[in-house]
Design a protein around this motif. Structure first.
Motif, mmCIF file in Angstrom:
data_model
loop_
_atom_site.group_PDB
_atom_site.id
_atom_site.type_symbol
_atom_site.label_atom_id
_atom_site.label_comp_id
_atom_site.label_asym_id
_atom_site.label_seq_id
_atom_site.Cartn_x
_atom_site.Cartn_y
_atom_site.Cartn_z
ATOM 1 N N VAL A 1 0.679 -1.210 0.113
ATOM 2 C CA VAL A 1 0.218 0.015 -0.117
ATOM 3 C C VAL A 1 0.817 1.080 -0.047
ATOM 4 C CG1 VAL A 1 -2.065 -1.254 1.127
ATOM 5 C CG2 VAL A 1 -0.217 -0.118 2.719
ATOM 6 N N GLU B 1 -7.232 -2.302 2.815
ATOM 7 C CA GLU B 1 -6.497 -3.374 2.582
ATOM 8 C C GLU B 1 -5.625 -3.786 3.807
ATOM 9 O OE1 GLU B 1 -5.929 -5.339 -0.337
ATOM 10 O OE2 GLU B 1 -7.744 -3.856 -0.987
ATOM 11 N N CYS C 1 -0.022 7.268 -6.999
ATOM 12 C CA CYS C 1 -0.514 5.924 -6.492
ATOM 13 C C CYS C 1 -1.015 4.859 -7.565
ATOM 14 C CB CYS C 1 -1.280 5.978 -5.310
ATOM 15 S SG CYS C 1 -0.898 6.812 -3.628
ATOM 16 N N VAL D 1 -0.715 1.029 -6.357
ATOM 17 C CA VAL D 1 -1.104 0.764 -4.729
ATOM 18 C C VAL D 1 -2.743 1.663 -4.574
ATOM 19 C CG1 VAL D 1 1.135 0.630 -4.683
ATOM 20 C CG2 VAL D 1 0.080 2.916 -4.140
ATOM 21 N N TRP E 1 -6.686 2.536 1.062
ATOM 22 C CA TRP E 1 -5.410 1.616 1.389
ATOM 23 C C TRP E 1 -5.743 0.848 2.804
ATOM 24 C CZ3 TRP E 1 -3.066 2.208 5.893
ATOM 25 C CH2 TRP E 1 -3.192 3.610 6.713
#
Length: 413
Positions: free
Chosen positions: A78, A400, A386, A391, A397
């Motif tokens: 991430v 995740e 990103c 990512v 993020w």
């Protein structure tokens, strides 16, 4: 939104895409010790000591090297870009047989080296001058006892050799950073003696010539620490003089100075006299408390100094914090992403306009431009970066990391 952001920055003479592409020149060295609260893997390790303290008991701490590497991989998934890993000597994997710190070798870090190569990241390294019976007095390299001092000198020597092996294997120089907690709780009578001993010990550690293509040396200063409130042997002045006279890197930790001092102002000053700087980004709250890095004014000021001064090849960026009150993988992600956002904001500065205003004495325009820059669409540029790196963007993020927590770290005892 992206086209709008490009137009807004272009109106100030800034190429958004060029700034995003320039981010690859700023890898961040991610500190392993956030993942396990600076515990390490020594079976005979003592209390941290040396002014170090970790607070919090969030569940899921990494208990061994495999879990720590798994957590690091979760963080890297991430975090955009290619980065580095910063290891301490206490993370050696010696199997079932304890190995003294003065007898460590690259063999005890072979799995870390293999992992770094598989992840295509560089490594940095630190001797561990704390959490050991021979550090209990608060003195290591400046200790008055020759035998104690010899043990820690030998530790430094083997750590440099380990770092050289890491650099050779990964194809990028490994920085060996020497920090010692040496100091006194109350006012000493002899300030000179310990500093003479520290200088002699450092000279002994650095006596062996190693290939700078594989290994670089840094020395780290500090204002004070718990148990060393009145006297720190390795002060800023001591290490600035040592680094300048010996051609070493100077490590500046953003939490190692008086609360009214800022590292952003020190960079252009020390880089007049020393070849390179190792920058440890932390967030001290009232003291060197190593809070998770956030996108603060000082962090943005540091990034601006790096970019404005063209110091990209002379300043090595690493993080240094340990917070056990929140999920440890999230702490890495928050800290690294904040550091990268500060760098991107600096790369997006209308530097040509700013320099023209300053050189002509138009300080009104300089201040107005700096303020206007704060509300330009940095977030759009960040999301674009990103996406290019594959990512999750801001807002995505954490999902995740929460999934990783549910599936992995929450299952640990």
């Amino acid at each position: 939104m992206l086209d709008y952001a490009r137009e807004r920055y272009a109106a100030r003479g800034v190429d958004l895409d060029a700034a995003v592409a320039a981010m690859d020149a700023f890898p961040v060295s991610i500190h392993c010790w956030q993942g396990d609260d600076v515990s390490g893997f020594e079976s005979d390790g003592g209390e941290l000591g040396g002014g170090l303290a970790v607070t919090g008991n969030y569940p899921g701490r990494a208990r061994n090297a495999d879990e720590l590497r798994s957590d690091l991989e979760a963080a890297l998934r991430v975090i955009p870009g290619q980065h580095r890993l910063n290891l301490h000597a206490i993370y050696a994997e010696t199997g079932t047989k304890p190995v003294g710190r003065d007898r460590l070798s690259a063999e005890h870090f072979s799995r870390w080296i293999d992992w770094a190569c598989s992840q295509r990241i560089g490594l940095d390294f630190n001797p561990s001058y704390f959490a050991h019976p021979l550090a209990a007095s608060g003195m290591t390299l400046a200790h008055a006892d020759t035998s104690v001092r010899r043990f820690w000198i030998d530790h430094g020597i083997v750590c440099r050799r380990i770092a050289a092996a890491m650099g050779a294997a990964t194809g990028t120089p490994c920085i060996t950073n020497v920090w010692v907690p040496d100091g006194m709780k109350d006012t000493p009578v002899d300030r000179k003696g310990p500093r003479e001993r520290l200088a002699d010990s450092l000279d002994a550690i650095f006596a062996e010539t190693l290939d700078p293509a594989h290994q670089l040396d840094a020395v780290e200063c500090k204002l004070f620490g718990i148990g060393a409130e009145s006297y720190t042997v390795g002060s800023h002045e001591f290490y600035l003089g040592y680094a300048a006279s010996r051609g070493k890197l100077l490590c500046l930790d953003t939490g190692h100075f008086h609360p009214t001092e800022v590292v952003s102002d020190k960079l252009s000053a020390v880089l007049q006299w020393i070849p390179e700087v190792l920058l440890h980004v932390s967030r001290g709250v009232r003291w060197d408390s190593d809070h998770v890095v956030t996108l603060s004014d000082e962090l943005r000021a540091i990034a601006c100094e790096l970019v404005r001064g063209g110091y990209g090849e002379r300043v090595h960026i690493g993080l240094d914090f340990f917070d056990a009150t929140i999920h440890r993988v999230a702490a890495w992600a928050i800290g690294v992403r904040a550091t990268q956002k500060a760098l991107l904001a600096a790369l997006l500065e209308p530097i040509t306009e700013l320099r023209n205003a300053e050189s002509t004495g138009d300080y009104t325009a300089r201040l107005a431009l700096l303020e206007d820059h704060k509300t330009l669409p940095l977030g759009v540029a960040w999301d674009h970066y990103c996406e290019l790196k594959g990512v999750p963007r801001d807002g995505d993020w954490l999902v995740e990391v929460q999934r990783y927590e549910h599936e992995v770290t929450s299952q640990r005892d």
